[in-house]
Design an enzyme around this catalytic site. Sequence first.
Site, PDB file in Angstrom:
ATOM      1  N   VAL A 135     -13.031 123.488 -14.189  1.00 52.03           N
ATOM      2  CA  VAL A 135     -13.051 122.246 -13.405  1.00 52.03           C
ATOM      3  C   VAL A 135     -13.204 122.557 -11.922  1.00 52.03           C
ATOM      4  O   VAL A 135     -12.443 123.349 -11.358  1.00 52.03           O
ATOM      5  CB  VAL A 135     -11.760 121.431 -13.623  1.00 52.03           C
ATOM      6  CG1 VAL A 135     -11.817 120.142 -12.813  1.00 52.03           C
ATOM      7  CG2 VAL A 135     -11.564 121.127 -15.096  1.00 52.03           C
ATOM      8  N   LYS A 136     -14.193 121.920 -11.300  1.00 47.78           N
ATOM      9  CA  LYS A 136     -14.413 122.111  -9.865  1.00 47.78           C
ATOM     10  C   LYS A 136     -13.580 121.117  -9.064  1.00 47.78           C
ATOM     11  O   LYS A 136     -13.645 119.898  -9.311  1.00 47.78           O
ATOM     12  CB  LYS A 136     -15.884 121.872  -9.520  1.00 47.78           C
ATOM     13  CG  LYS A 136     -16.759 123.095  -9.681  1.00 47.78           C
ATOM     14  CD  LYS A 136     -18.198 122.719  -9.432  1.00 47.78           C
ATOM     15  CE  LYS A 136     -18.862 123.661  -8.467  1.00 47.78           C
ATOM     16  NZ  LYS A 136     -20.284 123.301  -8.261  1.00 47.78           N
ATOM     17  N   LEU A 137     -12.832 121.661  -8.129  1.00 47.36           N
ATOM     18  CA  LEU A 137     -12.032 120.825  -7.227  1.00 47.36           C
ATOM     19  C   LEU A 137     -12.364 121.215  -5.796  1.00 47.36           C
ATOM     20  O   LEU A 137     -12.559 122.405  -5.503  1.00 47.36           O
ATOM     21  CB  LEU A 137     -10.542 121.050  -7.479  1.00 47.36           C
ATOM     22  CG  LEU A 137     -10.006 120.505  -8.804  1.00 47.36           C
ATOM     23  CD1 LEU A 137      -8.646 121.093  -9.111  1.00 47.36           C
ATOM     24  CD2 LEU A 137      -9.911 118.983  -8.744  1.00 47.36           C
TER      25      LEU A 137
END
Length: 221
Positions: A86-88
Amino acid sequence: MRLFLDTANLDEIRQAARWGFISGVTTNPSLAAKEGIGDLGSYREAVLEITRLVDGPVSVEVTSTEVAEMVAQARGIASWHPNVVVKLPSTLQGFEAMAQLRPLGIRVNQTLCFSLNQALLGAQLGAYFVSPFVGRLDDEGHDGMALVAEMVEVFRRYKIASQVLAASLRHPRHVVEAARAGADISTLPFKVLVQMAHHPLTDVGVQRFVQDWQRPLRIHS
Ligand code: G3P
């Protein structure tokens, strides 16, 4: 250095997978929108197809900027497939979301990283990948590759496990420089992957071999 493809275009991913060069894929909301993906449902469908094409990490970005919503989206996205990362974003909200996701064992790609300080913060939170955006720093008159080199140097010195994922790479020279700087991974637009394979002397050489072989009076030893 491993190579990922930076795209949400399934045809590009299919072709790159056939070539066998890539071991992962990175996407973001802009790349998804370019493919007509406008909601998490269709983003999920595309990502599941990508996981069938490439056996490696597939980065998928949250679309919210608010902590609780980012965490909820991240949990949902991470459940799509075990290969999803997951990209944050490198914001205080993004970091808070990372802190909440850490005990859940959700792998995070810290994106939009523009300084070593931001990278160090993500490293404290156990980011799986940290993504310095080289081209966008260059666009602003900074030296994007210097950030990659700094991150590699400091992560190695302190034995930080986060992997340096050079992103926003725009041309083949960027790939060479990321490799020399010691990046763990470079993520590339399809065009740059193709450019990496080409060299005019290879084309001339192949043409000459073919012509010589087709000459009628061949001399064999
Ligand atoms: O991986 C990040 C990348 O998609 C950003 O690239 O060219 O939009 O700066 P660019």
